[in-house]
Design a protein around this motif. Sequence first.
Motif, PDB file in Angstrom:
ATOM      1  N   THR A 139       0.844  -1.208   0.000  1.00 58.28           N
ATOM      2  CA  THR A 139       0.000   0.000   0.000  1.00 58.28           C
ATOM      3  C   THR A 139       0.873   1.248   0.000  1.00 58.28           C
ATOM      4  O   THR A 139       2.065   1.198   0.317  1.00 58.28           O
ATOM      5  CB  THR A 139      -0.859   0.056   1.287  1.00 58.28           C
ATOM      6  OG1 THR A 139       0.035   0.123   2.413  1.00 58.28           O
ATOM      7  CG2 THR A 139      -1.765  -1.157   1.415  1.00 58.28           C
ATOM      8  N   LEU A 140       0.240   2.377  -0.318  1.00 57.88           N
ATOM      9  CA  LEU A 140       0.945   3.660  -0.257  1.00 57.88           C
ATOM     10  C   LEU A 140       1.378   3.956   1.179  1.00 57.88           C
ATOM     11  O   LEU A 140       2.461   4.503   1.410  1.00 57.88           O
ATOM     12  CB  LEU A 140       0.047   4.786  -0.764  1.00 57.88           C
ATOM     13  CG  LEU A 140      -0.159   4.840  -2.282  1.00 57.88           C
ATOM     14  CD1 LEU A 140      -1.223   5.877  -2.640  1.00 57.88           C
ATOM     15  CD2 LEU A 140       1.157   5.160  -3.006  1.00 57.88           C
ATOM     16  N   GLU A 141       0.547   3.594   2.154  1.00 61.26           N
ATOM     17  CA  GLU A 141       0.886   3.823   3.566  1.00 61.26           C
ATOM     18  C   GLU A 141       2.192   3.102   3.906  1.00 61.26           C
ATOM     19  O   GLU A 141       3.114   3.678   4.481  1.00 61.26           O
ATOM     20  CB  GLU A 141      -0.233   3.304   4.492  1.00 61.26           C
ATOM     21  CG  GLU A 141      -1.431   4.238   4.623  1.00 61.26           C
ATOM     22  CD  GLU A 141      -2.436   4.103   3.485  1.00 61.26           C
ATOM     23  OE1 GLU A 141      -2.148   3.401   2.494  1.00 61.26           O
ATOM     24  OE2 GLU A 141      -3.519   4.714   3.589  1.00 61.26           O
ATOM     25  N   GLU A 142       2.234   1.816   3.555  1.00 61.66           N
ATOM     26  CA  GLU A 142       3.408   0.985   3.882  1.00 61.66           C
ATOM     27  C   GLU A 142       4.652   1.502   3.148  1.00 61.66           C
ATOM     28  O   GLU A 142       5.761   1.488   3.675  1.00 61.66           O
ATOM     29  CB  GLU A 142       3.088  -0.450   3.462  1.00 61.66           C
ATOM     30  CG  GLU A 142       4.107  -1.471   3.912  1.00 61.66           C
ATOM     31  CD  GLU A 142       3.820  -2.837   3.276  1.00 61.66           C
ATOM     32  OE1 GLU A 142       2.671  -3.118   2.862  1.00 61.66           O
ATOM     33  OE2 GLU A 142       4.784  -3.627   3.186  1.00 61.66           O
ATOM     34  N   GLN A 143       4.449   1.992   1.919  1.00 60.92           N
ATOM     35  CA  GLN A 143       5.582   2.474   1.109  1.00 60.92           C
ATOM     36  C   GLN A 143       6.368   3.551   1.848  1.00 60.92           C
ATOM     37  O   GLN A 143       7.588   3.615   1.755  1.00 60.92           O
ATOM     38  CB  GLN A 143       5.042   3.018  -0.228  1.00 60.92           C
ATOM     39  CG  GLN A 143       6.107   3.383  -1.247  1.00 60.92           C
ATOM     40  CD  GLN A 143       6.719   4.752  -0.996  1.00 60.92           C
ATOM     41  OE1 GLN A 143       6.087   5.648  -0.448  1.00 60.92           O
ATOM     42  NE2 GLN A 143       7.973   4.901  -1.382  1.00 60.92           N
ATOM     43  N   ILE A 144       5.664   4.409   2.599  1.00 63.88           N
ATOM     44  CA  ILE A 144       6.296   5.593   3.208  1.00 63.88           C
ATOM     45  C   ILE A 144       7.388   5.216   4.215  1.00 63.88           C
ATOM     46  O   ILE A 144       8.369   5.945   4.387  1.00 63.88           O
ATOM     47  CB  ILE A 144       5.197   6.492   3.843  1.00 63.88           C
ATOM     48  CG1 ILE A 144       4.293   7.026   2.721  1.00 63.88           C
ATOM     49  CG2 ILE A 144       5.802   7.647   4.644  1.00 63.88           C
ATOM     50  CD1 ILE A 144       2.966   7.576   3.200  1.00 63.88           C
ATOM     51  N   ASN A 145       7.267   4.045   4.845  1.00 67.11           N
ATOM     52  CA  ASN A 145       8.331   3.596   5.765  1.00 67.11           C
ATOM     53  C   ASN A 145       9.664   3.478   5.041  1.00 67.11           C
ATOM     54  O   ASN A 145      10.722   3.649   5.655  1.00 67.11           O
ATOM     55  CB  ASN A 145       7.980   2.222   6.366  1.00 67.11           C
ATOM     56  CG  ASN A 145       6.697   2.282   7.185  1.00 67.11           C
ATOM     57  OD1 ASN A 145       6.452   3.250   7.885  1.00 67.11           O
ATOM     58  ND2 ASN A 145       5.880   1.249   7.081  1.00 67.11           N
ATOM     59  N   GLY A 146       9.612   3.172   3.741  1.00 65.55           N
ATOM     60  CA  GLY A 146      10.838   2.994   2.961  1.00 65.55           C
ATOM     61  C   GLY A 146      11.700   4.245   2.972  1.00 65.55           C
ATOM     62  O   GLY A 146      12.782   4.256   3.576  1.00 65.55           O
ATOM     63  N   PRO A 147      11.245   5.344   2.320  1.00 65.85           N
ATOM     64  CA  PRO A 147      12.087   6.550   2.278  1.00 65.85           C
ATOM     65  C   PRO A 147      12.436   7.106   3.658  1.00 65.85           C
ATOM     66  O   PRO A 147      13.553   7.589   3.853  1.00 65.85           O
ATOM     67  CB  PRO A 147      11.234   7.557   1.486  1.00 65.85           C
ATOM     68  CG  PRO A 147       9.862   6.978   1.387  1.00 65.85           C
ATOM     69  CD  PRO A 147      10.012   5.502   1.513  1.00 65.85           C
ATOM     70  N   ILE A 148      11.504   7.069   4.622  1.00 69.08           N
ATOM     71  CA  ILE A 148      11.794   7.634   5.950  1.00 69.08           C
ATOM     72  C   ILE A 148      13.036   6.951   6.541  1.00 69.08           C
ATOM     73  O   ILE A 148      13.954   7.621   7.024  1.00 69.08           O
ATOM     74  CB  ILE A 148      10.585   7.450   6.914  1.00 69.08           C
ATOM     75  CG1 ILE A 148       9.364   8.229   6.424  1.00 69.08           C
ATOM     76  CG2 ILE A 148      10.983   7.823   8.357  1.00 69.08           C
ATOM     77  CD1 ILE A 148       9.388   9.719   6.643  1.00 69.08           C
ATOM     78  N   ASN A 149      13.074   5.630   6.485  1.00 68.32           N
ATOM     79  CA  ASN A 149      14.144   4.877   7.166  1.00 68.32           C
ATOM     80  C   ASN A 149      15.377   4.623   6.312  1.00 68.32           C
ATOM     81  O   ASN A 149      16.439   4.318   6.850  1.00 68.32           O
ATOM     82  CB  ASN A 149      13.593   3.526   7.641  1.00 68.32           C
ATOM     83  CG  ASN A 149      12.584   3.692   8.766  1.00 68.32           C
ATOM     84  OD1 ASN A 149      12.902   4.223   9.835  1.00 68.32           O
ATOM     85  ND2 ASN A 149      11.349   3.280   8.522  1.00 68.32           N
ATOM     86  N   ASN A 150      15.246   4.718   4.992  1.00 69.31           N
ATOM     87  CA  ASN A 150      16.375   4.360   4.120  1.00 69.31           C
ATOM     88  C   ASN A 150      17.528   5.359   4.308  1.00 69.31           C
ATOM     89  O   ASN A 150      17.356   6.555   4.094  1.00 69.31           O
ATOM     90  CB  ASN A 150      15.893   4.352   2.657  1.00 69.31           C
ATOM     91  CG  ASN A 150      16.941   3.811   1.703  1.00 69.31           C
ATOM     92  OD1 ASN A 150      18.147   4.009   1.887  1.00 69.31           O
ATOM     93  ND2 ASN A 150      16.475   3.131   0.664  1.00 69.31           N
ATOM     94  N   PRO A 151      18.740   4.870   4.702  1.00 75.24           N
ATOM     95  CA  PRO A 151      19.869   5.775   4.937  1.00 75.24           C
ATOM     96  C   PRO A 151      20.280   6.563   3.695  1.00 75.24           C
ATOM     97  O   PRO A 151      20.895   7.622   3.819  1.00 75.24           O
ATOM     98  CB  PRO A 151      20.995   4.844   5.387  1.00 75.24           C
ATOM     99  CG  PRO A 151      20.530   3.452   5.122  1.00 75.24           C
ATOM    100  CD  PRO A 151      19.042   3.463   4.961  1.00 75.24           C
ATOM    101  N   LYS A 152      19.930   6.063   2.491  1.00 79.66           N
ATOM    102  CA  LYS A 152      20.293   6.781   1.268  1.00 79.66           C
ATOM    103  C   LYS A 152      19.152   7.677   0.780  1.00 79.66           C
ATOM    104  O   LYS A 152      19.239   8.294  -0.278  1.00 79.66           O
ATOM    105  CB  LYS A 152      20.650   5.798   0.157  1.00 79.66           C
ATOM    106  CG  LYS A 152      21.951   5.048   0.421  1.00 79.66           C
ATOM    107  CD  LYS A 152      22.232   4.096  -0.722  1.00 79.66           C
ATOM    108  CE  LYS A 152      23.584   3.433  -0.551  1.00 79.66           C
ATOM    109  NZ  LYS A 152      23.829   2.440  -1.610  1.00 79.66           N
TER     110      LYS A 152
END
Length: 326
Positions: free
Chosen positions: A117-130
Amino acid sequence: MHLVFISLILFFSCQSALAEGSGIDVNAVRSEFIQPVPYAPGPDDGKASLGETLFHETRLSSDNKISCASCHELDSGGVDGLVRSIGVGGVEGDINAPTVFNAGLNYSQFWDGRADTLEEQINGPINNPKVMASNWPDVIAQLKSDPGYVGEFNAIYNDGITADNVRNAIATFERSLNVVDSRFDQFLRGDKEAISKDELKGYELFKSYGCVACHQGQNVGGNMFQKFGIMDDYFADRSAVTRVDFGRFNVSGDEIDRHVFKVPSLRLAVLTAPYFHDGSAETLDEAINVMARYQLGRHILDEDVELIIKFLGTLVGNYKGKPLRE
Ligand code: HEC
Ligand code: HEC
């Protein structure tokens, strides 16, 4: 792999049935291959506008410099135009940024579909060190230190500022990013004059070459996974394979998913160069030739490539009532 062949064969047999007689059958096309982009959902109690603010909020990143919009520029087709995105500290990421426009129409998120989902996707950029190199406790603390946000969240959500509510607001905004009423959609809705003869020819070629077997539905993509390199080994030819090139294999660990990717939407393709998950194709011309060789095992005439590009140009519609541009 075999499934792909079977579906392509089935597809081509449908095609010839369709092509017999008097040219294209617009009704069949309408129901089978591509559908208009639906209008964005209606009023949402201010969530989308809060989400829009958060989408442009640099305090979501650890150095307070990068917002979602840094890489998904809404006045540049929802992309950054780079081969690979640049995140916090000027670090280059691993992969090309897809557009956020119409992303709510995709049946999963990311090139490898690792978020449902779009909701779940947002965890990606927030936590990704790059990317934003942050974490939810820091993001929540930042937002809570701003009385403006405290008031806005409290007015909309019973429990105020939480990670769930930040995700909900941003995703609600993203679901409003439908690019509607393209000339092709007007054509699908019955206005035969909405596209030119050449553009229609491009659409016929898009079907007859078999592009539509994978790029289809409302988003002209985004509704299936396919291997990149069905007819020839794209990655052997390109070399320097990295982890992101494994695609869905990274999600499932299943050998059959190696180099399998979500088929990207072509809705805004004319605005979102460079192309592919590796950003390797600078132009649409190049991307289409790669597709012809590796996905279809054939050569496409230069003039046909031009016509297909003309067709792709009809797929771009309006956002906030204005046509999207590069
Ligand atoms: C540093 C650049 C960068 C930033 C900042 C960034 N993104 Fe992305 N975004 C990307 C890249 C690169 C991908 C592809 C990653 C992948 O597939 O592994 C992506 C993928 C996506 C997708 C998936 C689209 C699709 O069709 O699969 C969505 C939606 C998205 N981003 C929204 C956001 C939101 C919301 C934020 C802010 C919370 C954000 N992005 C911040 C670069 C960025
Ligand atoms: C068998 C499925 C399949 C067929 C057939 C196919 N494609 Fe693709 N297409 C894909 C996949 C998968 C990708 C993503 C590849 C990657 O970057 O990993 C893609 C990517 C693209 C892109 C790049 C989009 C972007 O934003 O980066 C374009 C443009 C494109 N295809 C056009 C076409 C055209 C035109 C045809 C017909 C000549 C075609 N494709 C045929 C599966 C297919």
